[in-house]
Scaffold this motif. Structure first.
Motif, PDB file in Angstrom:
ATOM      1  N   MET A   1       0.734  -1.459  -0.023  1.00  0.00           N
ATOM      2  CA  MET A   1      -0.033   0.174  -0.123  1.00  0.00           C
ATOM      3  C   MET A   1       0.753   1.145   0.078  1.00  0.00           C
ATOM      4  SD  MET A   1      -3.521  -0.329   0.570  1.00  0.00           S
ATOM      5  CE  MET A   1      -4.376   0.062   1.758  1.00  0.00           C
ATOM      6  N   ARG A   2       1.953   1.106   0.596  1.00  0.00           N
ATOM      7  CA  ARG A   2       2.760   2.258   0.599  1.00  0.00           C
ATOM      8  C   ARG A   2       3.393   2.655  -0.766  1.00  0.00           C
ATOM      9  NH1 ARG A   2       6.398   1.335   5.726  1.00  0.00           N
ATOM     10  NH2 ARG A   2       4.763   1.156   7.411  1.00  0.00           N
ATOM     11  N   ARG A   3       3.477   1.833  -1.880  1.00  0.00           N
ATOM     12  CA  ARG A   3       3.897   2.065  -2.964  1.00  0.00           C
ATOM     13  C   ARG A   3       2.865   2.439  -3.805  1.00  0.00           C
ATOM     14  NH1 ARG A   3       6.444  -3.848  -4.009  1.00  0.00           N
ATOM     15  NH2 ARG A   3       7.724  -3.654  -2.307  1.00  0.00           N
ATOM     16  N   LEU A   4       1.546   2.651  -3.497  1.00  0.00           N
ATOM     17  CA  LEU A   4       0.614   3.150  -4.351  1.00  0.00           C
ATOM     18  C   LEU A   4       0.459   4.633  -4.145  1.00  0.00           C
ATOM     19  CD1 LEU A   4      -2.330   0.690  -3.688  1.00  0.00           C
ATOM     20  CD2 LEU A   4      -1.100   0.584  -5.580  1.00  0.00           C
ATOM     21  N   PRO A   5       0.183   5.300  -5.372  1.00  0.00           N
ATOM     22  CA  PRO A   5       0.124   6.846  -5.375  1.00  0.00           C
ATOM     23  C   PRO A   5      -0.964   7.106  -4.303  1.00  0.00           C
ATOM     24  CG  PRO A   5      -0.594   6.079  -7.189  1.00  0.00           C
ATOM     25  CD  PRO A   5      -0.133   4.904  -6.627  1.00  0.00           C
ATOM     26  N   ARG A   6      -0.727   8.201  -3.505  1.00  0.00           N
ATOM     27  CA  ARG A   6      -1.720   8.831  -2.800  1.00  0.00           C
ATOM     28  C   ARG A   6      -2.672   9.691  -3.502  1.00  0.00           C
ATOM     29  NH1 ARG A   6      -2.119   9.349   2.812  1.00  0.00           N
ATOM     30  NH2 ARG A   6      -3.513  10.883   3.137  1.00  0.00           N
ATOM     31  N   THR A   7      -4.044   9.410  -3.437  1.00  0.00           N
ATOM     32  CA  THR A   7      -5.091  10.038  -4.295  1.00  0.00           C
ATOM     33  C   THR A   7      -5.775  11.154  -3.395  1.00  0.00           C
ATOM     34  OG1 THR A   7      -6.663   8.455  -3.623  1.00  0.00           O
ATOM     35  CG2 THR A   7      -5.242   8.334  -5.989  1.00  0.00           C
ATOM     36  N   ASN A   8      -6.139  12.234  -3.470  1.00  0.00           N
ATOM     37  CA  ASN A   8      -7.059  13.058  -2.918  1.00  0.00           C
ATOM     38  C   ASN A   8      -8.264  12.870  -3.164  1.00  0.00           C
ATOM     39  OD1 ASN A   8      -4.649  13.971  -1.789  1.00  0.00           O
ATOM     40  ND2 ASN A   8      -4.267  15.604  -3.254  1.00  0.00           N
TER      41      ASN A   8
END
Length: 120
Positions: A1-8
């Motif tokens: 999960m840390r590798r996934l891009p953070r979405t707003n």
């Protein structure tokens, strides 16, 4: 999960989620209300049945008590009649259609039966 891009989240995300929750609660509320109404109706029906059964039981008990009292009264009256029959003098009453009545006293053991009283 840390590798996934953070979405707003979009600006309307919070209001959309709250609106969906309110709609979900509103849809479930009538169902809960109908269950409550059904439970209340069932309780009321049970209460009516229990009260009706209690009233019938009381009426039955009262009727049984009345019948017992009537039975005791009849038994006492029968006992009185039996005592009266054993203590009364033996007589025979003969009555004709025109209203003539002859009462024959049979209390004398060896004597012939003679009319003791004639009533016209």
């Amino acid at each position: 999960m840390r590798r996934l891009p953070r979405t707003n989240a979009s600006p309307s995300f919070t209001s959309d989620v709250l609106r969906a929750v309110r709609l979900d609660v509103a849809e479930k509320r009538p169902a809960r209300l109908s269950w409550r109404a059904a439970a209340a109706f069932a309780m009321a029906a049970c209460l009516v049945i229990v009260v009706h059964a209690a009233v019938l039981h009381h009426a039955r008990q009262q009727r049984i008590a009345e019948l017992r009292a009537e039975r005791q009264s009849i038994a006492a009256e029968l006992e009185t009649v039996k005592q009266s029959a054993t203590t009364s003098e033996p007589v025979v009453v003969l009555e004709s259609d025109d209203g003539t009545r002859v009462i024959v006293d049979l209390s004398d053991d060896g004597a012939a039966a003679q009319p003791s009283k004639v009533i016209y």
